[in-house]
Write an enzyme that holds these catalytic residues in place. Sequence first.
Site, PDB file in Angstrom:
ATOM      1  CE  LYS A  57      -4.507  -1.406   1.436  1.00 31.78           C
ATOM      2  NZ  LYS A  57      -5.611  -1.242   2.363  1.00 31.78           N
ATOM      3  CE  LYS A  85      -6.278  -8.410  -2.462  1.00 31.64           C
ATOM      4  NZ  LYS A  85      -6.283  -7.804  -1.119  1.00 31.64           N
ATOM      5  CE  LYS A 138     -11.251  -2.322  -0.115  1.00 29.61           C
ATOM      6  NZ  LYS A 138     -10.541  -3.402   0.518  1.00 29.61           N
TER       7      LYS A 138
HETATM    8  P1  TYM Z   1     -10.577  -5.866   3.244  1.00 33.57           P
HETATM    9  O1  TYM Z   1     -11.605  -4.802   3.463  1.00 33.57           O
HETATM   10  O2  TYM Z   1      -9.477  -5.582   2.299  1.00 33.57           O
HETATM   11  O3  TYM Z   1     -11.265  -7.202   2.785  1.00 33.57           O
HETATM   12  C1  TYM Z   1     -12.316  -7.780   3.522  1.00 33.57           C
HETATM   13  C2  TYM Z   1     -12.166  -9.283   3.562  1.00 33.57           C
HETATM   14  O4  TYM Z   1     -12.228  -9.816   2.246  1.00 33.57           O
HETATM   15  C3  TYM Z   1     -11.118 -10.666   1.998  1.00 33.57           C
HETATM   16  N1  TYM Z   1     -10.735 -10.520   0.573  1.00 33.57           N
HETATM   17  C4  TYM Z   1     -10.621 -11.538  -0.283  1.00 33.57           C
HETATM   18  N2  TYM Z   1     -10.808 -12.863  -0.135  1.00 33.57           N
HETATM   19  C5  TYM Z   1     -10.619 -13.646  -1.233  1.00 33.57           C
HETATM   20  N3  TYM Z   1     -10.261 -13.160  -2.438  1.00 33.57           N
HETATM   21  C6  TYM Z   1     -10.067 -11.848  -2.637  1.00 33.57           C
HETATM   22  N4  TYM Z   1      -9.716 -11.394  -3.835  1.00 33.57           N
HETATM   23  C7  TYM Z   1     -10.253 -10.966  -1.522  1.00 33.57           C
HETATM   24  N5  TYM Z   1     -10.163  -9.626  -1.367  1.00 33.57           N
HETATM   25  C8  TYM Z   1     -10.456  -9.377  -0.074  1.00 33.57           C
HETATM   26  C9  TYM Z   1     -10.028 -10.176   2.939  1.00 33.57           C
HETATM   27  O5  TYM Z   1      -9.092 -11.179   3.216  1.00 33.57           O
HETATM   28  C10 TYM Z   1     -10.845  -9.762   4.147  1.00 33.57           C
HETATM   29  O6  TYM Z   1     -11.100 -10.882   4.979  1.00 33.57           O
HETATM   30  N6  TYM Z   1      -7.713  -5.494   7.318  1.00 33.57           N
HETATM   31  C11 TYM Z   1      -8.970  -5.986   6.819  1.00 33.57           C
HETATM   32  C12 TYM Z   1     -10.173  -5.443   7.533  1.00 33.57           C
HETATM   33  C13 TYM Z   1     -10.174  -5.615   9.016  1.00 33.57           C
HETATM   34  C14 TYM Z   1     -10.418  -6.812   9.725  1.00 33.57           C
HETATM   35  C15 TYM Z   1     -10.377  -6.446  11.099  1.00 33.57           C
HETATM   36  C16 TYM Z   1     -10.678  -8.127   9.344  1.00 33.57           C
HETATM   37  C17 TYM Z   1      -9.994  -4.626   9.927  1.00 33.57           C
HETATM   38  N7  TYM Z   1     -10.119  -5.108  11.175  1.00 33.57           N
HETATM   39  C18 TYM Z   1     -10.585  -7.392  12.129  1.00 33.57           C
HETATM   40  C19 TYM Z   1     -10.862  -9.071  10.368  1.00 33.57           C
HETATM   41  C20 TYM Z   1     -10.813  -8.703  11.709  1.00 33.57           C
HETATM   42  C21 TYM Z   1      -9.094  -5.593   5.355  1.00 33.57           C
HETATM   43  O7  TYM Z   1      -8.517  -4.633   4.913  1.00 33.57           O
HETATM   44  O8  TYM Z   1      -9.979  -6.333   4.655  1.00 33.57           O
END
Ligand code: TYM
Length: 336
Positions: A118, A200, A203
Site C-alpha cells: 500500500k 488478487k 476493489k
Molecule cells: P478488506 O476490506 O481488504 O477485505 C475484507 C475481507 O475480504 C477478503 N478478501 C478476499 N478474499 C478472497 N479473495 C479476494 N480477492 C479478496 N479480497 C479481499 C479479505 O481477506 C478480508 O477478509 N484489514 C482488513 C479489515 C479488518 C479486519 C479487522 C478483518 C480490519 N479489522 C478485524 C478481520 C478482523 C481488510 O482490509 O480487509
Amino acid sequence: MEINTPQKKTILSGMQPTNDLTFGQYAGALRNWVELQHEYDSLFCVVDLHAITVRQEPAKLRKRSLDVAAMYMAAGIDPNISTLFIQSHVPEHAQLAWVLNCMAGFGEVSRMTQFKDKSAQHADNVNVGLFTYPVLMAADILLYNADLVPVGEDQRQHLELTRNLAERFNFHYSPTFTVPEPFIPKVGAKIMSLQEPEKKMSKSDANDKATVFLIDSDDVIMSKIKRAVTDSGTDIVYDAEKRPGVANLMTIHHITTGKSIAEIQSDFDGLGYAEFKEAVGEALVAFIRPVRERYTALRSNEESLKATLKSGAEHARDRARKVLRKVYKKTGFVEL
Ligand code: TYM
C-alpha cells in the site's frame, strides 16, 4: 438479539468501506460469516477507522459505510443474531489500539506485506496510520476476545501479528486476551483478478474489468466473465499455477453453484472456454442478482439501517468497555 450463551465461541471480522464490496471479499470472508453466525457469538464491523489510512472523500466514506453494512445484511448477515456495527461508533477500538501500539515492535510491523504494497500504491500519502493499521486490526479482534477470525488469505499475516500481541500482553501483565485463530477457507481464500489472474481480485483495481462487484448488473457481470483472461489451452482443467485464469473461473463456479471442482471438470469435459465462460457468467449472475436486489431494498431504508447499526454499536460498546477497563487497569492507569 439472541442470548449470548457462554459456551458459544466468538467470531469477529470486518471490511473496509473504501469501495463497493467485491465477489472476492464475499468468497474469502463474507460467505463464511453468514455460515458461522449461527454457531458462534458473532460481531461484524465496518472498519471506517481503517479506511482513512488512504485518503477518503468524507461524503463518500459516510455513504459507503452504510452501503457496506447494507451489503453485509443483503449477503445474509442477520442483525438479530449477529452484532453489526461501525467501528468508529465504538471508540474503545482506537483506545485499545494505542495500548497495543506501545507493545508492537517497529520491526515486526515493518514486515507486513500489505503495508509495503500500500505504501508503494499511495506513495504520496504514506501516513503513520497506514503503518499501524494492523495494530488497530488486532485491537478490533482482541477487544471482544474473538476465538476465530474469518478472513481471506491476504489477512493471514495480520492475524499472526494479532496473536503475537495477545501473547505478549498476556505474558507481560497476566492472561487477558484470547489468542485468536484465523479462519481461512480452503477454496476461495484468494479470488484472482479477471484480467491478471496472477494477482488478487481487488476493489481498487484501476481496470474495472478485473473485479466483479456485488452490485454489478447482470450484463456487466456477464461481460466481465466473458472477457476474463484465460490462457491458450482449450480444456477445462484445474491448475492454479500453470493456468490461473481457468482455475479462478472454476473456483468462482464452485462457489456459486456448490459443484465440486471434479464435477465441474467432468461437466465441461470436451467443451471449450466459450461454453464454460457462458456457464460461469450465468451462475454468477443468478447468484449475485438476489443479493443485489436485497441490497437495494435494504439500502433504500436508511433510517432502519441506522437504527440497526445504533443498536449493534451499543451492544458492542458494552462488551468493549469491560475489556478495555481491564486492560487499562493492568496497564497501570488510575481508575476513578
Ligand atoms: P478488506 O476490506 O481488504 O477485505 C475484507 C475481507 O475480504 C477478503 N478478501 C478476499 N478474499 C478472497 N479473495 C479476494 N480477492 C479478496 N479480497 C479481499 C479479505 O481477506 C478480508 O477478509 N484489514 C482488513 C479489515 C479488518 C479486519 C479487522 C478483518 C480490519 N479489522 C478485524 C478481520 C478482523 C481488510 O482490509 O480487509
